[in-house]
Design an enzyme around this catalytic site. Structure first.
Site, short mmCIF file in Angstrom:
data_model
loop_
_atom_site.label_atom_id
_atom_site.label_comp_id
_atom_site.label_asym_id
_atom_site.label_seq_id
_atom_site.Cartn_x
_atom_site.Cartn_y
_atom_site.Cartn_z
N CYS A 183 -2.17 -2.74 7.55
CA CYS A 183 -2.02 -3.65 6.41
C CYS A 183 -0.73 -4.46 6.46
O CYS A 183 -0.72 -5.62 6.05
CB CYS A 183 -2.18 -2.87 5.11
SG CYS A 183 -3.90 -2.28 4.96
N HIS A 220 -17.30 2.96 0.69
CA HIS A 220 -16.88 1.70 1.32
C HIS A 220 -17.24 1.67 2.81
O HIS A 220 -17.21 2.71 3.49
CB HIS A 220 -15.36 1.53 1.15
CG HIS A 220 -14.88 0.17 1.53
ND1 HIS A 220 -14.25 -0.07 2.72
CD2 HIS A 220 -14.94 -1.01 0.87
CE1 HIS A 220 -13.94 -1.37 2.78
NE2 HIS A 220 -14.34 -1.95 1.68
N LYS A 271 -7.01 -5.03 -3.03
CA LYS A 271 -7.78 -5.60 -1.89
C LYS A 271 -8.68 -4.54 -1.32
O LYS A 271 -8.44 -3.34 -1.50
CB LYS A 271 -6.80 -6.13 -0.83
CG LYS A 271 -5.91 -5.01 -0.30
CD LYS A 271 -4.89 -5.50 0.67
CE LYS A 271 -4.01 -4.38 1.16
NZ LYS A 271 -4.73 -3.35 1.92
N ASP A 327 0.79 -1.24 0.00
CA ASP A 327 0.00 0.00 0.00
C ASP A 327 0.82 1.30 0.00
O ASP A 327 0.50 2.24 0.75
CB ASP A 327 -0.97 0.02 1.20
CG ASP A 327 -2.01 -1.10 1.16
OD1 ASP A 327 -1.96 -1.93 0.24
OD2 ASP A 327 -2.87 -1.13 2.06
N HIS A 353 -10.57 6.97 1.53
CA HIS A 353 -9.20 6.81 1.01
C HIS A 353 -9.16 5.71 -0.05
O HIS A 353 -10.02 4.82 -0.07
CB HIS A 353 -8.22 6.47 2.15
CG HIS A 353 -8.50 5.13 2.77
ND1 HIS A 353 -9.49 4.93 3.70
CD2 HIS A 353 -7.93 3.91 2.58
CE1 HIS A 353 -9.52 3.65 4.05
NE2 HIS A 353 -8.59 3.01 3.38
N HIS A 411 -10.66 0.61 -2.63
CA HIS A 411 -12.04 0.63 -2.12
C HIS A 411 -13.05 1.19 -3.11
O HIS A 411 -12.74 2.10 -3.89
CB HIS A 411 -12.11 1.47 -0.84
CG HIS A 411 -11.26 0.94 0.28
ND1 HIS A 411 -11.29 -0.37 0.69
CD2 HIS A 411 -10.35 1.56 1.10
CE1 HIS A 411 -10.45 -0.54 1.70
NE2 HIS A 411 -9.86 0.61 1.97
N ASP A 448 -4.57 -0.85 -1.74
CA ASP A 448 -5.86 -0.73 -1.09
C ASP A 448 -6.79 -0.15 -2.16
O ASP A 448 -6.42 0.83 -2.83
CB ASP A 448 -5.68 0.25 0.09
CG ASP A 448 -6.57 -0.05 1.28
OD1 ASP A 448 -6.89 -1.23 1.55
OD2 ASP A 448 -6.95 0.93 1.97
C1 VGL Z 1 -4.66 0.79 5.71
C2 VGL Z 1 -6.19 1.75 7.11
C3 VGL Z 1 -7.17 1.62 6.15
C4 VGL Z 1 -3.25 0.35 5.49
C5 VGL Z 1 -5.62 0.67 4.74
O1 VGL Z 1 -2.79 0.31 4.33
O2 VGL Z 1 -2.57 0.05 6.50
N1 VGL Z 1 -4.95 1.32 6.90
N2 VGL Z 1 -6.86 1.08 4.97
ZN ZN Z 2 -8.31 0.98 3.45
#
Ligand code: VGL
Ligand code: ZN
Length: 240
Positions: free
Chosen positions: A185, A86, A140, A42, A115, A82, A80
């Site tokens: 993550c 979401h 994901k 990510d 995000h 979404h 990530d």
């Molecule tokens: C993440 C919060 C929400 C991450 C992703 O990449 O750690 N954290 N979505």
């Molecule tokens: Zn996320």
């Protein structure tokens, strides 16, 4: 009785082996092989300075990741990814603010600012990543009602992303995890990698955390308990 020569010889050996083991400890001692993969988690604009869920010092992981990636013939990146609206977004739960939690059918969910919405600039990988050999990008969190911190399993604990099957199909035995965020993550990916039977290393200085409500300390404790190895980028041998 030992004579003087024998004592000196014994001392010499001890001194030499002490020197050798120090040198081994000090030098980059882990050499990724063809059964190793780097998972770059990510490293997306939303998590970098100016992003909607910016991780403190998040940009500092990029040069570290670019450097260690040179030691890997197998690199997988994640995004990530979404849907708009979401379930993990605070904005869709009336009266809720980011970083509060709610109970969802699959368990507790931290709520986040919007995000990494599919196809937006915020969801794009950092343009400063320089890993041309990366062979796969796993997306994901694309099911509207289920989050997915882990690159292996969605937050329902059962829906697979296919990553374990991919890695096993490529005969990967060891995964090295780097990226954002350490306590979400990265940690969930590392824990699920252990559950899937991989040897797992998290490269601490190639990650940064969000650290909300004790999440960073808890993540390291959970990872230690699961047998995840905590290393530094300097432990990885990267040829010049
Ligand atoms: C993440 C919060 C929400 C991450 C992703 O990449 O750690 N954290 N979505
Ligand atoms: Zn996320």
């Amino acid at each position: 009785m030992l004579d003087r020569r024998q004592v000196l010889a014994a001392l010499g050996t001890t001194a030499l082996s002490a020197l050798a083991s120090n040198a081994v400890l000090a030098a980059a001692s882990i050499k990724p092989d063809d059964a190793s993969a780097l998972l770059v988690i990510d490293v997306q604009n939303c998590f970098l300075p100016g992003g909607s869920l910016a991780v403190k010092e998040g940009e500092q992981v990029v040069p570290v990741i670019n450097k260690i990636a040179k030691a890997f013939s197998n690199v997988v990146m994640t995004q990530d990814w979404h849907t708009p609206g979401h379930v993990s977004f605070a904005s869709v739960h009336s009266g809720k603010k980011p970083f509060e939690t709610i109970d969802l059918p699959y368990g507790k969910q931290v709520l986040w600012p919007d995000h990494c919405v599919q196809g937006t600039d915020g969801a794009a990988l950092s343009k400063d990543l320089s890993i041309p050999q990366a062979e796969l990008i796993i997306r994901k969190g694309f099911h509207k009602d289920v989050d997915s911190y882990s690159a292996f399993l969605e937050a329902d604990g059962k829906t697979s992303t296919g990553l374990a099957g991919y890695l096993k199909g490529r005969k990967i035995k060891r995964v090295f995890v780097a990226g954002l965020a350490t306590d979400f993550c990265v940690a969930w990916t590392a824990l699920d990698a252990r559950k899937a039977g991989f040897e797992v290393y998290v490269v601490e200085d190639a990650c940064r955390g969000i650290d909300t409500q004790g999440s960073l300390a808890k993540a390291w404790a959970d990872m230690a308990r699961a047998g995840v190895k905590r290393i530094q980028s300097g432990d990885i041998a990267v040829s010049a």
